[in-house]
Design a protein around this motif. Structure first.
Motif, PDB file in Angstrom:
ATOM      1  N   SER A  84       0.830  -1.217   0.000  1.00 57.39           N
ATOM      2  CA  SER A  84       0.000   0.000   0.000  1.00 57.39           C
ATOM      3  C   SER A  84       0.858   1.259   0.000  1.00 57.39           C
ATOM      4  O   SER A  84       0.654   2.182   0.790  1.00 57.39           O
ATOM      5  CB  SER A  84      -0.929  -0.002   1.218  1.00 57.39           C
ATOM      6  N   LEU A  85       1.818   1.281  -0.899  1.00 61.41           N
ATOM      7  CA  LEU A  85       2.772   2.391  -0.927  1.00 61.41           C
ATOM      8  C   LEU A  85       2.085   3.704  -1.254  1.00 61.41           C
ATOM      9  O   LEU A  85       1.142   3.752  -2.063  1.00 61.41           O
ATOM     10  CB  LEU A  85       3.884   2.096  -1.925  1.00 61.41           C
ATOM     11  N   LYS A  86       2.581   4.752  -0.616  1.00 65.29           N
ATOM     12  CA  LYS A  86       2.058   6.097  -0.792  1.00 65.29           C
ATOM     13  C   LYS A  86       3.136   6.996  -1.391  1.00 65.29           C
ATOM     14  O   LYS A  86       4.335   6.687  -1.324  1.00 65.29           O
ATOM     15  CB  LYS A  86       1.621   6.660   0.556  1.00 65.29           C
ATOM     16  N   LEU A  87       2.688   8.126  -1.937  1.00 65.95           N
ATOM     17  CA  LEU A  87       3.643   9.068  -2.517  1.00 65.95           C
ATOM     18  C   LEU A  87       4.704   9.470  -1.494  1.00 65.95           C
ATOM     19  O   LEU A  87       5.889   9.613  -1.842  1.00 65.95           O
ATOM     20  CB  LEU A  87       2.911  10.306  -3.018  1.00 65.95           C
ATOM     21  N   GLU A  88       4.286   9.626  -0.248  1.00 64.43           N
ATOM     22  CA  GLU A  88       5.205  10.078   0.789  1.00 64.43           C
ATOM     23  C   GLU A  88       6.206   9.016   1.234  1.00 64.43           C
ATOM     24  O   GLU A  88       7.076   9.298   2.057  1.00 64.43           O
ATOM     25  CB  GLU A  88       4.426  10.606   2.005  1.00 64.43           C
ATOM     26  N   ASP A  89       6.094   7.815   0.691  1.00 65.95           N
ATOM     27  CA  ASP A  89       7.102   6.781   0.964  1.00 65.95           C
ATOM     28  C   ASP A  89       8.316   6.924   0.051  1.00 65.95           C
ATOM     29  O   ASP A  89       9.310   6.203   0.219  1.00 65.95           O
ATOM     30  CB  ASP A  89       6.497   5.385   0.779  1.00 65.95           C
ATOM     31  N   THR A  90       8.248   7.820  -0.907  1.00 61.49           N
ATOM     32  CA  THR A  90       9.373   8.047  -1.805  1.00 61.49           C
ATOM     33  C   THR A  90      10.589   8.529  -1.026  1.00 61.49           C
ATOM     34  O   THR A  90      10.523   9.508  -0.289  1.00 61.49           O
ATOM     35  CB  THR A  90       9.004   9.097  -2.877  1.00 61.49           C
ATOM     36  N   ALA A  91      11.697   7.804  -1.179  1.00 61.92           N
ATOM     37  CA  ALA A  91      12.922   8.114  -0.440  1.00 61.92           C
ATOM     38  C   ALA A  91      14.011   7.144  -0.850  1.00 61.92           C
ATOM     39  O   ALA A  91      13.746   6.157  -1.547  1.00 61.92           O
ATOM     40  CB  ALA A  91      12.677   8.004   1.068  1.00 61.92           C
ATOM     41  N   VAL A  92      15.213   7.427  -0.376  1.00 58.13           N
ATOM     42  CA  VAL A  92      16.273   6.435  -0.428  1.00 58.13           C
ATOM     43  C   VAL A  92      16.194   5.631   0.860  1.00 58.13           C
ATOM     44  O   VAL A  92      16.134   6.203   1.957  1.00 58.13           O
ATOM     45  CB  VAL A  92      17.661   7.078  -0.567  1.00 58.13           C
ATOM     46  N   TYR A  93      16.153   4.322   0.726  1.00 50.76           N
ATOM     47  CA  TYR A  93      16.028   3.432   1.875  1.00 50.76           C
ATOM     48  C   TYR A  93      17.389   2.793   2.175  1.00 50.76           C
ATOM     49  O   TYR A  93      18.052   2.260   1.275  1.00 50.76           O
ATOM     50  CB  TYR A  93      14.992   2.351   1.585  1.00 50.76           C
ATOM     51  N   TYR A  94      17.747   2.861   3.444  1.00 47.84           N
ATOM     52  CA  TYR A  94      19.049   2.372   3.903  1.00 47.84           C
ATOM     53  C   TYR A  94      18.862   1.249   4.923  1.00 47.84           C
ATOM     54  O   TYR A  94      17.972   1.316   5.775  1.00 47.84           O
ATOM     55  CB  TYR A  94      19.847   3.479   4.565  1.00 47.84           C
TER      56      TYR A  94
END
Length: 115
Positions: A84-94
């Motif tokens: 259920s990904l949202k626009l605000e999940d956009t990021a670089v994940y570490y």
């Protein structure tokens, strides 16, 4: 030499899913507390999910019920299932591994959620 390598990022539409993987080398994964962090442009890096060496988990409020962290010590791999990904999940994940006073970070993987 300890190394963490993330993979699985990419471009996905809102509502979709991705599974990130973090493969560890040079370390005994089962001894480490592991976490997934993310950093969006112009924002500070934040904890998304964490799993202790004995399997306890905790999540940021923003991802509770949507993301699941897990670990496979036999494969030296930690996962982050993102639904259920949202626009605000956009990021670089570490990916981060911690043991005592030592912390290790991966190079990150980009997740972009589009509308």
């Amino acid at each position: 030499q300890v190394q963490l390598v993330e993979s699985g990022g990419g471009l996905v539409q809102a509502g979709g899913s991705l599974r990130l993987s973090c493969v560890a080398s040079g370390m005994i994964l089962r001894l480490y507390h592991m976490g997934w962090y993310r950093q969006a442009p112009g924002k500070q890096r934040e904890l998304v999910a964490a799993i202790t060496s004995y399997g306890s988990t905790n999540y940021a409020d923003s991802v509770k019920g949507r993301f699941t962290i897990s670990r496979d010590n036999a494969k030296n791999t930690v996962y982050l299932q993102m639904n259920s990904l949202k626009l605000e999940d956009t990021a670089v994940y570490y990916c981060k591994g911690g043991l005592g006073m030592s912390d290790y970070w991966g190079q990150g993987t980009q997740v972009t959620v589009s509308s």
